[in-house]
Design an enzyme around this catalytic site. Structure first.
Site, short mmCIF file in Angstrom:
data_model
loop_
_atom_site.label_atom_id
_atom_site.label_comp_id
_atom_site.label_asym_id
_atom_site.label_seq_id
_atom_site.Cartn_x
_atom_site.Cartn_y
_atom_site.Cartn_z
CD GLU A 56 53.71 16.50 51.35
OE1 GLU A 56 54.48 17.42 51.63
OE2 GLU A 56 52.47 16.67 51.19
CB SER A 175 32.76 46.86 26.46
OG SER A 175 31.88 46.34 27.44
CD1 TRP A 177 29.78 39.39 23.32
CD2 TRP A 177 31.03 39.86 25.11
NE1 TRP A 177 29.06 39.03 24.43
CE2 TRP A 177 29.81 39.31 25.55
CE3 TRP A 177 31.98 40.23 26.05
CZ2 TRP A 177 29.53 39.13 26.89
CZ3 TRP A 177 31.69 40.04 27.38
CH2 TRP A 177 30.48 39.50 27.80
NE ARG A 191 35.29 36.01 34.80
CZ ARG A 191 34.07 36.26 34.37
NH1 ARG A 191 33.11 35.36 34.56
NH2 ARG A 191 33.79 37.39 33.74
CG ASP A 207 29.35 45.72 31.82
OD1 ASP A 207 28.81 46.54 31.08
OD2 ASP A 207 30.58 45.54 31.88
CB SER A 233 33.52 54.74 47.24
OG SER A 233 34.83 54.42 46.83
#
Length: 377
Positions: A56, A175, A177, A191, A207, A233
């Site tokens: 505004e 993994s 790619w 992201r 990774d 953890s």
């Protein structure tokens, strides 16, 4: 009941709010258009970075810079004008001072500090108020802010890159790619719109990711870097991890690193804190990190949208603990056979126990298929 007609001026305000998609965190994305009785746009704008002017104010300043008077004009705004002193002064006071004749808002602001008070103050000043135009579109622009205000937790989006048969990695862990460079760049754009990125210790150790925005267009011009959340953890995050590059003093776009653990290891904690990490202990009865409590804590830290990039084990835990609101899945046109799936949870005993989703969008990104699906309420 007939649907509310959305005026072109509200659509323009919504378009302006889209331009604020990646810059306003933790504030909502808001657009505003001020129009005179003849339908001429006098001023317009969108909310700037936190601490900067709201939509505004930008629209009023734009009108002034053009030499337009706004007395008696109508402001189309995608969220109720704020009525409290936060990082900036109340927007409703500025609209009252400018002597507008009418305010058309898409949504009421669920922030308890506002919650209709902005509308009440406008009405008390003799300004007509209309609410509801473009409400659905405005809600879609601000799922995180609305979630944090209404549910006291972020909007959590789980990103997965997989083969057509649902494998995110081979059995040996390879993994990179599965999906194309175009899909990976698109993932970085998602992201960019988030307040924070969450991953697990498994991904950190396997990774050593940066989890930054380097594949976004002009990453050096990114005004902010999403904060980083690590579920760890036993506090196994190595101080040498690449993810700390953006949390060091002198980083061009610094971010905070929040590590959530279930058990304290003083020496490890002190080493991580020396790098600027914030360590929080949130154990559950099973000796793991309490994921629902983590979400509540992130809302306290003003995280609106949380983008998750983790392995199949943490993905499964987040699903099992009902922490996910939306899935962002990239499917590559390849089959990988036996490997690591999207999420490790279950086994279920009945089909009725499955998570029901609603597909909201499908689109080809390069050669891969991007699927957006929301958890069915």
């Amino acid at each position: 009941m007939s649907p509310i007609t959305v005026s072109p001026f509200m659509l323009q305000a919504l378009s302006l709010a889209d331009k604020a998609l990646r810059i306003t965190s933790p504030n909502p994305r808001v657009g505003c258009v001020i129009v005179d009785a003849q339908g001429q746009i006098l001023g317009q704008g969108h909310t700037q970075q936190a601490g900067g002017p709201h939509a505004e104010i930008v629209a009023l300043q734009d009108a002034e810079s053009r030499g337009h008077r706004v007395e008696g004009a109508t402001a189309y705004v995608t969220l109720e004008p704020c009525s409290h002193h936060g990082r900036t002064a109340p927007c409703c006071d500025a609209l009252i001072k400018a002597k507008l004749g009418k305010v058309v808002a898409a949504l009421a602001d669920p922030n308890p500090l506002v919650a209709g008070q902005g509308f009440d103050r406008l009405k008390a000043a003799g300004i007509e108020v209309e609410v509801g135009q473009g409400a659905t579109l405005a809600e879609q622009q601000n799922p995180g802010f609305l979630s944090r205000m209404k549910r006291q937790k972020p909007w959590v989006r789980l990103k997965i890159a997989a083969s057509l048969d649902g494998q995110t990695a081979l059995q040996n862990g390879q993994s990179q790619w599965i999906t194309s460079s175009e899909a990976r760049a698109d993932g970085h754009a998602w992201r960019d719109r988030a307040c924070a990125i969450l991953t697990g210790i498994g991904t950190v150790l396997e990774d050593d990711p940066l989890l930054d925005l380097r594949l976004c267009p002009h990453p050096d011009l990114t005004p902010r870097m999403p904060h980083l959340v690590i579920v760890d953890s036993q506090l196994e995050t190595p101080p040498s991890a690449k993810l700390f590059q953006h949390s060091q003093a002198g980083a061009k776009t610094p971010r905070k690193v929040w590590i959530y653990a279930a058990k304290d290891h003083p020496e490890k904690r002190q080493a991580l804190e020396a790098l600027g990490a914030h360590v929080t202990l949130l154990p559950n009865p099973q000796g793991k990190v309490d994921l629902p409590a983590l979400m509540t804590d992130l809302a306290r830290r003003e995280v609106n949208e949380l983008h998750v990039e983790a392995g199949h084990k943490l993905n499964g835990s987040l699903i099992r603990e009902a922490c996910i609101d939306e899935f962002l899945v990239y499917l590559a046109p390849k089959m990988l056979g036996m490997g690591q799936g999207m999420a490790h949870w279950g086994p279920l005993q009945d089909l009725s126990q499955g998570m029901s989703l609603v597909f909201t969008e499908t689109q080809l990104i390069g050669k891969d298929l991007r699927v957006l699906a929301r958890v069915k309420a």
